[in-house]
Write an enzyme that holds these catalytic residues in place. Structure first.
Site, PDB file in Angstrom:
ATOM      1  N   LYS A 158       0.839  -1.195   0.000  1.00 44.21           N
ATOM      2  CA  LYS A 158       0.000   0.000   0.000  1.00 44.21           C
ATOM      3  C   LYS A 158       0.871   1.241   0.000  1.00 44.21           C
ATOM      4  CE  LYS A 158      -2.717   0.969   3.595  1.00 44.21           C
ATOM      5  NZ  LYS A 158      -3.865   0.700   4.473  1.00 44.21           N
ATOM      6  N   LYS A 160       0.723   5.520   0.283  1.00 38.65           N
ATOM      7  CA  LYS A 160      -0.074   6.675   0.655  1.00 38.65           C
ATOM      8  C   LYS A 160      -0.132   7.653  -0.516  1.00 38.65           C
ATOM      9  CE  LYS A 160      -0.676   5.405   4.979  1.00 38.65           C
ATOM     10  NZ  LYS A 160      -1.984   5.236   5.644  1.00 38.65           N
ATOM     11  N   ASP A 188      -4.043   4.795  -0.163  1.00 37.22           N
ATOM     12  CA  ASP A 188      -4.727   5.292   1.030  1.00 37.22           C
ATOM     13  C   ASP A 188      -4.615   6.814   1.047  1.00 37.22           C
ATOM     14  OD1 ASP A 188      -5.809   5.795   3.498  1.00 37.22           O
ATOM     15  OD2 ASP A 188      -4.422   4.516   4.619  1.00 37.22           O
ATOM     16  N   ASN A 190      -6.366   8.701   3.370  1.00 34.06           N
ATOM     17  CA  ASN A 190      -6.548   9.145   4.751  1.00 34.06           C
ATOM     18  C   ASN A 190      -7.509  10.320   4.875  1.00 34.06           C
ATOM     19  OD1 ASN A 190      -3.440   7.986   4.773  1.00 34.06           O
ATOM     20  ND2 ASN A 190      -4.602   7.475   6.623  1.00 34.06           N
ATOM     21  N   GLU A 214      -8.427   3.955  -0.484  1.00 37.50           N
ATOM     22  CA  GLU A 214      -8.887   3.866   0.902  1.00 37.50           C
ATOM     23  C   GLU A 214      -9.180   5.247   1.471  1.00 37.50           C
ATOM     24  OE1 GLU A 214      -6.731   2.373   5.058  1.00 37.50           O
ATOM     25  OE2 GLU A 214      -6.298   1.368   3.161  1.00 37.50           O
ATOM     26  N   GLU A 240     -11.800   1.977   8.818  1.00 38.29           N
ATOM     27  CA  GLU A 240     -10.951   2.148   9.996  1.00 38.29           C
ATOM     28  C   GLU A 240     -11.461   3.266  10.898  1.00 38.29           C
ATOM     29  OE1 GLU A 240      -7.137   4.730   9.491  1.00 38.29           O
ATOM     30  OE2 GLU A 240      -7.285   3.508   7.690  1.00 38.29           O
ATOM     31  N   ASP A 263     -11.897  -2.333  11.941  1.00 41.46           N
ATOM     32  CA  ASP A 263     -10.781  -2.389  12.875  1.00 41.46           C
ATOM     33  C   ASP A 263     -11.311  -2.889  14.215  1.00 41.46           C
ATOM     34  OD1 ASP A 263      -9.044  -1.471  15.027  1.00 41.46           O
ATOM     35  OD2 ASP A 263      -8.001  -0.234  13.558  1.00 41.46           O
ATOM     36  N   HIS A 290      -8.095  -2.982   9.082  1.00 40.44           N
ATOM     37  CA  HIS A 290      -7.059  -1.984   9.295  1.00 40.44           C
ATOM     38  C   HIS A 290      -6.174  -2.368  10.471  1.00 40.44           C
ATOM     39  CE1 HIS A 290      -5.893   1.804  11.537  1.00 40.44           C
ATOM     40  NE2 HIS A 290      -5.309   2.024  10.367  1.00 40.44           N
ATOM     41  N   GLU A 310      -3.265  -6.631   6.852  1.00 42.97           N
ATOM     42  CA  GLU A 310      -2.290  -5.556   6.702  1.00 42.97           C
ATOM     43  C   GLU A 310      -1.081  -5.807   7.599  1.00 42.97           C
ATOM     44  OE1 GLU A 310      -2.203  -0.679   6.588  1.00 42.97           O
ATOM     45  OE2 GLU A 310      -3.745  -1.669   7.786  1.00 42.97           O
TER      46      GLU A 310
END
Length: 368
Positions: A158, A160, A188, A190, A214, A240, A263, A290, A310
């Site tokens: 993964k 970012k 991801d 975020n 994500e 998550e 999560d 997550h 993960e």
């Protein structure tokens, strides 16, 4: 109960924050026959002491005299006891610490490993890594790490995202060229994009065959996640930052996601985690949780739609066990309990003062 503070071995940054520490509240519950169950949760740097105080002042006293086998009843009673602060992160984390301890206790008393006790659907689950894909890293380092884990048998990595679109595209293109078509690339954001930006970005990222994008938007923006999912050729992953079964239900039935990343700590423990996983199964949605690989490996193996685990080895400094990985597959422990062997000496030396234990104390079960 106590809390340890685990500083990441490497710098971890994403589009909105840095992962500066893992505050890890740890709870042990004792049955009348002397059996012990250990549970835990975590934060990424804030809220740990508040979680400990909620446990100490409100939740732990409510356990005294309860039948430890009635895990569902206990979870629900504790939820209603904290109704004024539910649904919310601190309450969910505190519930998770107790709930995971009760499941650990049940697994140890029945001598059935967690992945079988909770369902036993799979023997192993593929692993992907996040550790080499942080936003601050140059693409050369990300490529090097991805090639290294691919050589170890990992099936994906993964990265970012959240740099300017052209930079993200260049980084994703370089990574795809390096790892080839058979290695999964996940992304991801975020929660860093607005809907207009996200629409442009998923179109720009689509040629790289990504496994998912994500948290592209704020976690509570259900409407726009659904709008984005309808437009996107990339699967949308969320979870998550969701804290209840009903929040997941809303996402699944609004067709606002196609990957569920529930999560176990943030949703309140194993009890609600399994409900979310089965909800996702009913909606034909995969579960790719997550973080917390040590407990998510057996939970993913417990359900038929557990698809990815993960890889972030954050508990290594306070455990003597390691997640077993063969050919890129996580294999859950056959030992009773959560599958985690705690290093109580290390925990004792890392205990944060003021959270219930003396730093350096002997925390072994015999000493308690």
């Amino acid at each position: 109960m106590l809390m340890v503070d685990l500083v990441p071995a490497t710098e971890r940054t994403d589009a909105i924050q840095s992962f500066v520490s893992q505050e890890t509240p740890i709870v042990r519950v004792y049955d009348s026959d002397g059996a012990v169950g250990t549970g835990y949760c975590y934060t990424i740097g804030t809220g740990g002491p508040s979680t400990i105080e909620l446990l100490r002042r409100t939740l732990a006293p409510a356990l005294i005299g309860r039948d430890a086998d009635r895990i569902e009843a206990i979870w629900r009673d504790l939820l209603y006891l904290t109704h004024a602060t539910s649904v919310g992160a601190i309450t969910s984390l505190a519930l998770a610490a107790i709930d995971t301890a009760l499941w650990d206790l049940r697994s140890r008393k029945t001598a059935i490993p967690l992945h079988k006790l909770a369902g036993g659907a799979q023997e192993r689950v593929p692993v992907y890594t996040t550790e080499g894909g942080w936003l601050h890293l140059p693409i050369e380092a990300i490529v090097e790490d991805s090639l290294a884990v691919r050589a170890r048998g990992f099936k994906g990595a993964k990265i970012k995202i959240g740099r300017p679109i052209a930079e993200d595209v260049a980084r994703l293109g370089a990574l795809r060229d390096a790892v080839g078509a058979d290695f999964e690339i996940f992304t991801d954001a975020n929660q860093s994009f607005r809907i207009d930006d996200a629409i442009r970005r998923v179109a720009a990222y689509a040629p790289f065959g990504l496994g998912w994008i994500e948290e592209p938007l704020a976690a509570d923006d259900l409407h726009n996640h659904a709008a984005l999912a309808r437009r996107s050729d990339i699967p949308v992953a969320v979870g998550e930052s969701l804290y209840s079964l009903r929040q997941f239900n809303a996402y699944c039935h609004a067709e606002a996601c196609s990957i569920v990343q529930v999560d176990v700590a943030r949703v309140g423990g194993i009890t609600p985690w399994l409900k979310v996983a089965h909800l996702a199964e009913a909606c034909n949605i995969a579960v790719c949780p997550h973080f917390l690989m040590e407990i998510h490996a057996p939970l993913c193996a417990a359900v038929p739609n557990g698809k990815w685990v993960e890889y972030i080895p954050q508990l290594d400094p306070i455990t003597t066990s390691r997640l077993r990985i063969e050919d890129g597959q996580a294999i859950p422990s056959e030992q009773p309990g959560l599958g985690i062997d705690w290093d109580w000496d290390a925990i004792g030396h890392r205990a944060v003062e003021g959270t219930g234990w003396t730093v350096g104390a002997d925390l072994s079960p015999r000493a308690s």
